[in-house]
Scaffold this motif. Structure first.
Motif, mmCIF file in Angstrom:
data_model
loop_
_atom_site.group_PDB
_atom_site.id
_atom_site.type_symbol
_atom_site.label_atom_id
_atom_site.label_comp_id
_atom_site.label_asym_id
_atom_site.label_seq_id
_atom_site.Cartn_x
_atom_site.Cartn_y
_atom_site.Cartn_z
ATOM 1 N N ILE A 36 0.838 -1.192 0.000
ATOM 2 C CA ILE A 36 0.000 0.000 0.000
ATOM 3 C C ILE A 36 0.875 1.244 0.000
ATOM 4 O O ILE A 36 0.761 2.106 -0.844
ATOM 5 C CB ILE A 36 -0.928 0.034 1.234
ATOM 6 N N TRP A 79 3.714 -0.709 4.444
ATOM 7 C CA TRP A 79 2.373 -1.230 4.676
ATOM 8 C C TRP A 79 1.938 -2.064 3.482
ATOM 9 O O TRP A 79 2.156 -1.678 2.334
ATOM 10 C CB TRP A 79 1.378 -0.083 4.848
ATOM 11 N N GLU A 80 1.290 -3.177 3.747
ATOM 12 C CA GLU A 80 0.744 -4.020 2.700
ATOM 13 C C GLU A 80 -0.653 -4.490 3.100
ATOM 14 O O GLU A 80 -0.895 -4.756 4.282
ATOM 15 C CB GLU A 80 1.620 -5.254 2.454
ATOM 16 N N PRO A 81 -1.579 -4.607 2.137
ATOM 17 C CA PRO A 81 -2.861 -5.231 2.470
ATOM 18 C C PRO A 81 -2.673 -6.723 2.627
ATOM 19 O O PRO A 81 -2.067 -7.368 1.784
ATOM 20 C CB PRO A 81 -3.740 -4.899 1.259
ATOM 21 N N GLN A 448 -10.272 -4.003 6.043
ATOM 22 C CA GLN A 448 -8.981 -4.283 5.430
ATOM 23 C C GLN A 448 -7.986 -4.642 6.526
ATOM 24 O O GLN A 448 -7.843 -3.898 7.498
ATOM 25 C CB GLN A 448 -8.463 -3.076 4.660
ATOM 26 N N LEU A 450 -4.215 -4.892 7.486
ATOM 27 C CA LEU A 450 -2.976 -4.269 7.038
ATOM 28 C C LEU A 450 -1.794 -4.933 7.729
ATOM 29 O O LEU A 450 -1.827 -5.184 8.938
ATOM 30 C CB LEU A 450 -2.992 -2.778 7.368
#
Length: 468
Positions: A36, A79-81, A448, A450
């Protein structure tokens, strides 16, 4: 409106940074979990944590050292989903736990629409490594409850065998006859089995779940001025300690368990759902009953605390975080002030940090935007909250006054926190958060999860700790 929100989410994901700093993402994130990173100008690296952090905050490129003379406290990463979004128009922040195989479980509440019908539904999903898989179908559903008529509480834990246990309830005055009275379930591997709660809860003011060192799950249940602790055995729930009665009332209790299973609870002193006051911490001391640990909560007029979170350190010390608000009697509004973190050690209570502002709006449980997440990693507090501008604020209090802060990710309401075995954080959030609630506006957003791949210095692999 939904189309606009969906486009907004895609724009946030497509604005990902091309460079990942820090450890690689966990393998379970799968191909759907692209980075993200920064969501616009407000979401860039803000590792200096604001003016309160002071020199040596250890942000990326800072080069400073924390006040205790340790190594650099920087927290760099991306940050990543963690998988694609869940649900639609979610009304509460998700609850998270790991099952027996280490796979992530998420419980969430959403609005499900069909021609002429809008239903509020409770679901649990499991991350398979490449997709979310439903666990046991819809647990509870109602078309009667109007959103925001009262807070909803959803809590998820696993027992010693990794089997999920779920609690869900409506905190409204008519909860015993309302759409969502308190219900609990245990998953048997194929179906959710209801487990009756042997305590009437006409006016539920909060619940909490946690697993003890013995592998059994405890439930804390608050109703007005009373707090009860129950343990889940083969035959169902059983009260294990005497009822805690508090003159100021008990709202939003949180639970931590000692190595011997003794409960440790934090709550806001208020007699009814939706009202809050000073913070309180009690420990069960066997024959001595409940002991007030004397948390020095400020008592300024109109000062309120929401969403207390509590964890026990390995040395028996206690860490408490909460969302602090000021009630304005003239405007009848609450103004977010800070997210204080208190610590109890040999020399008594101390304030580790009071930076940040609780913020966000548009979601229930129990006040829009107030939830705080707290975990311990090597006894270091890790805290997540929604910042004033509606961004995820994640920081580790490596040393008092000099938190290591992750880059702020804008546009997400943060609610819950879970540390993976490698110490990296998973945050349960909702995106977006609607500022206006009405017949033409959606009143929640998609859930979501994260994942932040970086960890601060000195928080190494295997550092996750549940505060028991």
């Amino acid at each position: 409106m939904r189309a606009v929100w969906g486009m907004a989410f895609l724009l946030v994901v497509s604005a990902a940074c091309s460079e990942t700093v820090g450890p690689p993402p966990v393998p379970d994130a799968g191909p759907d979990a692209g980075p993200i990173a920064d969501a616009g100008p407000d979401a860039g690296p803000t590792a200096d944590a604001g003016p309160d952090a002071g020199p040596g905050d250890g942000g990326p490129g800072d080069g400073g050292e924390p006040a205790d003379g340790g190594v650099d406290a920087g927290w760099s990463g991306v940050w990543e989903p963690f998988g694609p979004p869940l649900g639609h128009e979610a009304q509460v922040y998700p609850a998270m736990a790991l099952d027996a195989s280490g796979a992530l479980l998420v419980a969430y509440v959403e609005l499900v629409e069909s021609p002429g019908v809008v239903a509020t539904e409770l679901h649990v999903a499991r991350w398979s490594g490449s997709a979310w898989e439903p666990v046991g179908g819809t647990l509870a559903s109602s078309t009667d409850r109007f959103p925001y008529s009262a807070p909803l509480f959803v809590r998820l834990a696993t027992d010693g065998t990794g089997r999920p246990v779920l609690a869900f309830g409506d905190s409204g005055p008519g909860a015993t006859i309302g759409a969502f009275p308190l219900q609990t379930w245990r998953f048997d591997g194929s179906l959710w089995q209801p487990v009756p709660v042997p305590v009437p809860a006409r006016q539920l003011s909060g619940i909490a779940l946690d697993e003890g060192a013995d592998g059994q799950v405890r439930l804390v249940l608050a109703t007005g001025h009373e707090l009860r602790v129950l343990v889940l055995g083969a035959s169902g729930w059983t009260e294990v300690v005497e009822t805690l009665v508090h003159d100021a009332g008990v709202s939003e209790p949180e639970l931590a368990l000692g190595a011997d299973g003794a409960p440790l609870v934090a709550f806001s002193g208020a007699a009814s759902p939706g009202s809050f006051g000073t913070l309180h911490v009690f420990r069960w001391s066997g024959d001595a009953g409940w002991s007030d640990l004397g948390l020095p909560s400020p008592t300024t007029e109109g000062l309120l605390f929401h969403t207390p979170r509590i964890r026990e350190r390995s040395d028996g010390g206690v860490v408490v975080a909460a969302s602090e608000w000021q009630f304005d009697t003239f405007t009848r509004r609450q103004i977010g002030l800070a997210v204080p973190v208190f610590s109890l050690g040999e020399n008594g209570w101390s304030l580790l940090e009071d930076g940040g502002e609780p913020g966000g709006s548009g979601l229930s449980e129990p006040i829009p935007g107030s939830p705080v997440g707290l975990e311990l990693a090597n006894d270091v507090p890790v805290v997540v909250s929604t910042s004033a501008d509606g961004g995820v604020s994640l920081r580790a209090l490596v040393s008092p006054g000099a938190p290591a802060a992750a880059p702020v990710l804008g546009g997400f309401g943060a609610g819950t926190l879970l540390l993976l075995p490698d110490g990296s954080p998973l945050v349960g959030a909702v995106m977006p958060v609607s500022l206006v609630i009405g017949p033409e506006q959606a009143d929640g957003g998609q859930v979501q999860i994260l994942h932040f791949t970086g960890t601060p210095a000195r928080l190494t692999a295997g550092s996750a700790q549940r505060g028991r």
